[in-house]
Design a protein around this motif. Structure first.
Motif, PDB file in Angstrom:
ATOM      1  N   THR A   1      -4.652   3.690  18.037  1.00 25.67           N
ATOM      2  CA  THR A   1      -3.444   3.523  18.850  1.00 25.67           C
ATOM      3  C   THR A   1      -2.428   4.594  18.473  1.00 25.67           C
ATOM      4  OG1 THR A   1      -2.332   2.044  17.286  1.00 25.67           O
ATOM      5  CG2 THR A   1      -3.828   1.030  18.869  1.00 25.67           C
ATOM      6  N   ASP A   2      -1.500   4.839  19.351  1.00 24.10           N
ATOM      7  CA  ASP A   2      -0.478   5.843  19.068  1.00 24.10           C
ATOM      8  C   ASP A   2       0.342   5.459  17.841  1.00 24.10           C
ATOM      9  OD1 ASP A   2       1.282   8.179  19.869  1.00 24.10           O
ATOM     10  OD2 ASP A   2       2.741   6.537  19.978  1.00 24.10           O
ATOM     11  N   LEU A   3       0.759   4.188  17.764  1.00 23.78           N
ATOM     12  CA  LEU A   3       1.538   3.740  16.617  1.00 23.78           C
ATOM     13  C   LEU A   3       0.731   3.864  15.333  1.00 23.78           C
ATOM     14  CD1 LEU A   3       4.006   2.421  15.308  1.00 23.78           C
ATOM     15  CD2 LEU A   3       3.045   0.186  15.919  1.00 23.78           C
ATOM     16  N   GLY A   4      -0.529   3.407  15.373  1.00 23.15           N
ATOM     17  CA  GLY A   4      -1.367   3.471  14.184  1.00 23.15           C
ATOM     18  C   GLY A   4      -1.600   4.892  13.706  1.00 23.15           C
ATOM     19  N   LYS A   5      -1.827   5.791  14.652  1.00 22.01           N
ATOM     20  CA  LYS A   5      -2.057   7.187  14.291  1.00 22.01           C
ATOM     21  C   LYS A   5      -0.826   7.772  13.611  1.00 22.01           C
ATOM     22  CE  LYS A   5      -3.563  11.577  16.309  1.00 22.01           C
ATOM     23  NZ  LYS A   5      -3.981  12.268  17.562  1.00 22.01           N
ATOM     24  N   ARG A   6       0.350   7.493  14.156  1.00 22.19           N
ATOM     25  CA  ARG A   6       1.582   8.002  13.559  1.00 22.19           C
ATOM     26  C   ARG A   6       1.843   7.363  12.201  1.00 22.19           C
ATOM     27  NH1 ARG A   6       5.740   6.417  16.026  1.00 22.19           N
ATOM     28  NH2 ARG A   6       4.884   5.156  17.732  1.00 22.19           N
ATOM     29  N   PHE A   7       1.461   6.086  12.049  1.00 22.52           N
ATOM     30  CA  PHE A   7       1.648   5.390  10.783  1.00 22.52           C
ATOM     31  C   PHE A   7       0.861   6.053   9.658  1.00 22.52           C
ATOM     32  CE2 PHE A   7      -0.447   2.261   7.973  1.00 22.52           C
ATOM     33  CZ  PHE A   7       0.644   1.910   7.188  1.00 22.52           C
ATOM     34  N   TRP A   8      -0.435   6.269   9.882  1.00 20.13           N
ATOM     35  CA  TRP A   8      -1.265   6.865   8.825  1.00 20.13           C
ATOM     36  C   TRP A   8      -0.798   8.277   8.489  1.00 20.13           C
ATOM     37  CZ3 TRP A   8      -4.416   4.073   5.896  1.00 20.13           C
ATOM     38  CH2 TRP A   8      -4.864   2.843   6.378  1.00 20.13           C
ATOM     39  N   ALA A   9      -0.356   8.997   9.501  1.00 16.70           N
ATOM     40  CA  ALA A   9       0.120  10.360   9.263  1.00 16.70           C
ATOM     41  C   ALA A   9       1.432  10.381   8.480  1.00 16.70           C
ATOM     42  CB  ALA A   9       0.295  11.086  10.596  1.00 16.70           C
ATOM     43  N   SER A  10       2.199   9.282   8.539  1.00 16.71           N
ATOM     44  CA  SER A  10       3.507   9.237   7.888  1.00 16.71           C
ATOM     45  C   SER A  10       3.447   8.749   6.445  1.00 16.71           C
ATOM     46  CB  SER A  10       4.454   8.324   8.679  1.00 16.71           C
ATOM     47  OG  SER A  10       4.630   8.799  10.006  1.00 16.71           O
ATOM     48  N   LEU A  11       2.320   8.181   6.039  1.00 19.53           N
ATOM     49  CA  LEU A  11       2.216   7.648   4.685  1.00 19.53           C
ATOM     50  C   LEU A  11       2.230   8.778   3.657  1.00 19.53           C
ATOM     51  CD1 LEU A  11      -0.523   4.887   5.152  1.00 19.53           C
ATOM     52  CD2 LEU A  11       1.885   4.505   4.529  1.00 19.53           C
ATOM     53  N   PRO A  12       2.695   8.487   2.451  1.00 15.12           N
ATOM     54  CA  PRO A  12       2.598   9.507   1.394  1.00 15.12           C
ATOM     55  C   PRO A  12       1.129   9.799   1.087  1.00 15.12           C
ATOM     56  CG  PRO A  12       3.210   7.383   0.461  1.00 15.12           C
ATOM     57  CD  PRO A  12       3.293   7.225   1.950  1.00 15.12           C
ATOM     58  N   LYS A  13       0.868  11.027   0.691  1.00 18.19           N
ATOM     59  CA  LYS A  13      -0.513  11.434   0.393  1.00 18.19           C
ATOM     60  C   LYS A  13      -0.699  11.552  -1.113  1.00 18.19           C
ATOM     61  CE  LYS A  13      -1.256  12.057   4.831  1.00 18.19           C
ATOM     62  NZ  LYS A  13       0.095  11.822   5.332  1.00 18.19           N
ATOM     63  N   VAL A  14      -1.790  10.981  -1.582  1.00 18.11           N
ATOM     64  CA  VAL A  14      -2.209  11.124  -2.978  1.00 18.11           C
ATOM     65  C   VAL A  14      -3.579  11.790  -2.962  1.00 18.11           C
ATOM     66  CG1 VAL A  14      -2.792   9.941  -5.120  1.00 18.11           C
ATOM     67  CG2 VAL A  14      -0.875   9.124  -3.724  1.00 18.11           C
ATOM     68  N   ASP A  15      -3.671  12.996  -3.525  1.00 13.62           N
ATOM     69  CA  ASP A  15      -4.909  13.779  -3.451  1.00 13.62           C
ATOM     70  C   ASP A  15      -5.360  13.951  -2.005  1.00 13.62           C
ATOM     71  OD1 ASP A  15      -4.997  13.950  -6.235  1.00 13.62           O
ATOM     72  OD2 ASP A  15      -6.116  12.056  -6.403  1.00 13.62           O
ATOM     73  N   GLY A  16      -4.381  14.118  -1.109  1.00 15.74           N
ATOM     74  CA  GLY A  16      -4.703  14.357   0.306  1.00 15.74           C
ATOM     75  C   GLY A  16      -5.043  13.108   1.089  1.00 15.74           C
ATOM     76  N   ARG A  17      -4.973  11.933   0.468  1.00 12.37           N
ATOM     77  CA  ARG A  17      -5.340  10.694   1.152  1.00 12.37           C
ATOM     78  C   ARG A  17      -4.089   9.847   1.416  1.00 12.37           C
ATOM     79  NH1 ARG A  17      -9.767   8.974  -3.423  1.00 12.37           N
ATOM     80  NH2 ARG A  17     -11.182  10.770  -3.183  1.00 12.37           N
ATOM     81  N   PRO A  18      -3.944   9.316   2.619  1.00 10.80           N
ATOM     82  CA  PRO A  18      -2.847   8.379   2.873  1.00 10.80           C
ATOM     83  C   PRO A  18      -2.925   7.221   1.881  1.00 10.80           C
ATOM     84  CG  PRO A  18      -3.899   8.997   4.928  1.00 10.80           C
ATOM     85  CD  PRO A  18      -4.777   9.531   3.820  1.00 10.80           C
ATOM     86  N   CYS A  19      -1.805   6.801   1.351  1.00  9.33           N
ATOM     87  CA  CYS A  19      -1.827   5.844   0.246  1.00  9.33           C
ATOM     88  C   CYS A  19      -0.701   4.822   0.366  1.00  9.33           C
ATOM     89  CB  CYS A  19      -1.712   6.594  -1.083  1.00  9.33           C
ATOM     90  SG  CYS A  19      -1.885   5.557  -2.539  1.00  9.33           S
ATOM     91  N   PHE A  20      -1.058   3.531   0.191  1.00  8.79           N
ATOM     92  CA  PHE A  20      -0.047   2.490   0.015  1.00  8.79           C
ATOM     93  C   PHE A  20      -0.632   1.392  -0.871  1.00  8.79           C
ATOM     94  CE2 PHE A  20      -2.291   1.366   3.910  1.00  8.79           C
ATOM     95  CZ  PHE A  20      -2.489  -0.013   3.830  1.00  8.79           C
ATOM     96  N   ALA A  21       0.230   0.592  -1.468  1.00 10.89           N
ATOM     97  CA  ALA A  21      -0.184  -0.400  -2.460  1.00 10.89           C
ATOM     98  C   ALA A  21      -0.585  -1.708  -1.798  1.00 10.89           C
ATOM     99  CB  ALA A  21       0.962  -0.639  -3.436  1.00 10.89           C
ATOM    100  N   GLY A  22      -0.977  -2.682  -2.653  1.00 11.54           N
ATOM    101  CA  GLY A  22      -1.193  -4.029  -2.158  1.00 11.54           C
ATOM    102  C   GLY A  22       0.105  -4.570  -1.578  1.00 11.54           C
ATOM    103  N   ILE A  23      -0.003  -5.442  -0.592  1.00 10.12           N
ATOM    104  CA  ILE A  23       1.177  -5.870   0.159  1.00 10.12           C
ATOM    105  C   ILE A  23       1.262  -7.393   0.207  1.00 10.12           C
ATOM    106  CG2 ILE A  23       2.388  -5.744   2.372  1.00 10.12           C
ATOM    107  CD1 ILE A  23       0.734  -3.263   2.983  1.00 10.12           C
ATOM    108  N   ARG A  24       2.453  -7.888   0.069  1.00 10.84           N
ATOM    109  CA  ARG A  24       2.716  -9.293   0.354  1.00 10.84           C
ATOM    110  C   ARG A  24       3.576  -9.367   1.607  1.00 10.84           C
ATOM    111  NH1 ARG A  24       7.230 -13.194  -2.032  1.00 10.84           N
ATOM    112  NH2 ARG A  24       6.658 -15.079  -0.907  1.00 10.84           N
ATOM    113  N   ASN A  25       3.121 -10.114   2.598  1.00 10.17           N
ATOM    114  CA  ASN A  25       3.862 -10.293   3.843  1.00 10.17           C
ATOM    115  C   ASN A  25       4.172 -11.772   4.039  1.00 10.17           C
ATOM    116  OD1 ASN A  25       3.501  -7.532   4.535  1.00 10.17           O
ATOM    117  ND2 ASN A  25       1.447  -7.998   5.290  1.00 10.17           N
TER     118      ASN A  25
END
Length: 756
Positions: free
Chosen positions: A424-448
């Motif tokens: 999806t457009d939103l999903g594509k923009r989301f992954w591209a906006s994440l910080p990169k660690v060793d070139g990989r999009p990265c985020f931690a475990g999440i509590r929602n």
């Protein structure tokens, strides 16, 4: 010499008889005499000369008695009754009214088993609805005549006339609701929002008949006009001229009463347990006529329309979207006097909805009473992979309110990670906006988790209006002990965790929050939340003065409101195992672009422990919801709406837990149902109108262990009515609907082949 037949009675069937002369036209009766109006009647409105609509500040109601309504609680006959009554050739005597009703249904079933094989269809459509058409029409006509003071000698009611269509040469006989002999004005008065199909060709003939060109016609409608009314008006204006055809939308809500006696339909909705069903009111008839699913509702509506070919009935359950039903008002709970309550629902102008009313009303009532019965320390659910033995309180888990909270938790996690889809457009923009660690999009475990947003309520005239109760999604990085396995993609630093969370909060959270507040899959969650707000207000009133609900408040006895079918075998542990499986194995696999090529990311609760307040003053309430108090009072008796414009308009339907709707009729057995031809209304419509609870504790949030006592207004989190004194809706209505657990989510990855 032939026999002269003129004047000889009884020979009308003789072969040589001359055609019977037409029946003389009825001259009509002065309207004042026809409706038995007093000599000194005072008009409250002036009949407008041109097109007009009644100002919303003037909307009101009118009453009438439906002779068939006294049987709305009569169930189907037993087989023994059927066997006995089918042997009778004649209708049973009036001294056996129930037998007369059953016998009439059996005759209708015999003549058309496809249409009337189902008892409840026949009862609701033929016996009750059609029997109300004539008395309702007459009552509204009388109201129009009385309200506008049309009692002079020039106003004649039920006058018969003839119109001739010059194009077809056909002459029509037409009975006029009211006719002014001085001005030539004709009034056609409709208690619904559409013309009678049988009268349409007659009125078209009038519009063409030159001998009537000195007259004018005004259509007066009690309900919002339907397309057929608009189309007819346009055609008549083309033929007769716009100045001769006018409309008057005289909005008035009907209140249908029943004679005494019979077998009445009442429910236990919103009332304390341990006594016979006494709840009735505006919502009761619509909910009774509602069917469980779209298919059965469609069949009911088709039969209703077939039995009312002239569309004389007012709007009914088909126009109510019960999937949007919510509790929006409870009145002052006076012991022994019952409780007024009001639901809201969206309208379906095409009248193709109406199903699920019983289920949704039952859910709201069960949740309302569950919130009263259980002490707030039990209002928690907890989906935490580290705590399989603390999913939810045992008593809470036996109720639909508890089930809905836990299911919403799992559903929210699903929707949260589905929103990340890179396709999806939103999903594509989301992954591209994440910080990169060793070139990989990265985020931690999440509590929602879900918690209340700023709610808007108003305490007024002893009751509470729940104006807006939105929910919000909260999200935060969090680690946990349970290891889902798989290769971790990265170990983000605190700065990277915070940066990723900002992206999530900016891009994913708003989209999912919108889903929670609007999507059908969360409608039940919204339903139980508004019921919780109402229940907490009742707690506060009972703490001041004993109410009918005192015995159940904090009793921790929820046997009267168990898990209902089809969820009677629901098990919280089965849902936890489903959650754990998703937690360990992931639910979605997304191909995400990284510096190393495409990689597969595998990804995959509700906490009402805070209730932020929003003060709404009387001035603002009056400005934004000027007519809501009046319309809510009306909704206790009949279907109405909140009198707001455009998309803000909602249907209102309510009741009272000790309701009575007995009219002024006598104690006789009521109408004698008679067999009718298939598709013919039962009563043929004619042109003639015929002790304070314990302190509330905060439920444990996900990963928590115990709650402490709340302050009266912890963190400024209590709802406020906007009156001079906060109503103190319980320690955070949060205690309200408890801590729906935190979704602790890991993510892992598998490498795929690098793109060639």
């Amino acid at each position: 010499m032939g026999l002269a037949l003129t004047g000889v009675p009884g020979l009308t069937g003789y072969a040589g008889a001359a055609p019977r002369p037409p029946k003389p036209l009825e001259p009509g009766i002065p309207c004042k005499e026809y409706y038995e109006l007093a000599d000194d009647i005072q008009a409250i409105a002036q009949l407008p000369e041109f097109d007009a609509s009644r100002d919303k500040s003037r909307w009101d109601t009118y009453e009438y008695e439906n002779p068939g309504k006294k049987w709305d609680g009569l169930g189907p006959p037993s087989q023994a009754d059927i066997d006995r009554l089918e042997k009778l050739e004649k209708q049973p005597p009036k001294s056996k009214p129930i037998d007369r009703v059953y016998w009439t249904w059996l005759k209708a079933r015999e003549s058309n088993s496809n249409a009337w094989g189902d008892w409840s269809h026949w009862r609701d459509v033929r016996l009750i609805r059609n029997a109300g058409n004539d008395p309702r029409g007459k009552a509204f006509e009388k109201k129009v005549i009385k309200d506008h003071g049309l009692t002079g000698p020039e106003w004649i009611c039920q006058k018969e006339v003839e119109f001739k269509d010059p194009d077809t040469g056909k002459t029509y006989r037409r009975q006029l609701d009211a006719y002014n002999t001085k001005t030539g004005q004709i009034l056609e008065i409709k208690s619904n929002g559409q013309p009678d199909p049988k009268q349409i060709p007659k009125d078209i003939a009038w519009s063409k008949d030159k001998s009537w060109r000195h007259t004018s016609m005004k259509y007066i409608y009690a309900e919002k006009q339907e397309k057929s009314a608009i189309d007819l008006k346009e055609e008549l204006r083309r033929n007769a001229g716009a100045n001769r055809v006018t409309e008057y939308n005289y909005r008035s809500d009907k209140v249908e009463k029943a004679p005494s006696g019979g077998v009445r339909a009442k429910s236990t909705n919103m009332q304390p347990p341990g006594r016979p069903a006494t709840t009735g009111g505006g919502a009761n008839d619509l909910i009774r006529e509602s069917r469980p699913n779209p298919k059965s509702m469609g069949e009911f509506l088709n039969r209703k329309n077939a039995a009312d070919p002239n569309r004389l009935s007012p709007r009914g359950p088909g126009g109510v979207d019960f999937t949007t039903l919510e509790l929006r008002y409870v009145g002052k709970p006076v012991k022994g006097k019952g409780l007024d309550y009001g639901f809201s629902a969206k309208e379906d102008p095409e009248e193709k909805s109406g199903w699920g009313g019983k289920e949704k009303a039952q859910l709201i009532s069960d949740a309302f009473l569950t919130w009263l019965a259980l002490t707030p320390d039990k209002f928690w659910v907890n989906l935490n992979p580290d705590e399989p033995n603390r999913v939810m309180d045992a008593q809470f888990g036996k109720t639909d309110a508890g089930r809905i909270l836990l299911e919403a938790d799992l559903r929210m996690k699903h929707d949260f990670f589905r929103t990340m889809d890179p396709k999806t457009d939103l999903g594509k923009r989301f992954w591209a906006s994440l910080p990169k660690v060793d070139g990989r999009p990265c985020f931690a475990g999440i509590r929602n988790w879900i918690e209340p947003k700023t709610a808007t309520v108003r305490e007024q005239d002893g009751g509470i209006y729940i104006l807006d109760a939105p929910l919000k999604l909260k999200s935060t990085p969090q680690d946990f002990a349970t290891d889902p396995g798989g290769e971790r993609i990265c170990n983000p630093s605190k700065a990277e965790r915070d940066q990723a969370q900002q992206v999530i909060d900016r891009m994913i959270v708003p989209e999912v929050e919108k889903t929670i507040n609007t999507a059908p899959q969360y409608a039940d969650l919204r339903r139980v939340y508004t019921a919780r707000v109402a229940a907490e207000w009742i707690r506060l009133q009972d703490a001041k003065t004993p109410t009918d609900y005192r015995k159940i408040i904090n009793s921790n006895d929820v046997k009267a409101w168990p898990l209902r079918a089809p969820n009677q075998n629901w098990d919280k542990n089965e849902l936890f195992q489903e959650y754990r499986k998703i937690f360990l194995n992931g639910e979605f696999q997304y191909d995400v672009d990284t510096a190393e090529g495409v990689m597969v990311y595998i990804v995959g609760g509700v906490d009402f422990s805070k209730q932020p307040k929003r003060d709404i003053t009387k001035t603002r309430f009056t400005a934004e919801h000027r007519y809501l108090p009046r319309q809510t009072r009306t909704s206790v008796k009949t279907l109405t709406d909140n009198a707001k414009d455009n998309d803000s308009n909602l249907l209102l339907l309510g009741g009272n837990t000790t309701s009575t709707d007995i009219g002024g009729g006598g104690d006789g057995p009521g109408p004698d149902p008679t067999p009718t031809k298939p598709g013919e209304p039962t009563g043929k419509p004619t042109d003639k109108p015929t002790t304070p609870g314990p302190a509330h504790s905060t439920p444990p949030a996900t990963g928590g262990h115990s709650g402490g006592q709340n302050d009266p207004d912890p963190g400024g989190g209590l709802a406020h009515t906007g009156s001079d004194t906060p109503i103190g809706l319980i320690a955070g209505i949060a205690a309200a609907l408890a801590a729906l657990g935190g979704g602790l989510i890991w993510w892992k990855r598998r490498r795929t082949a690098a793109p060639q």
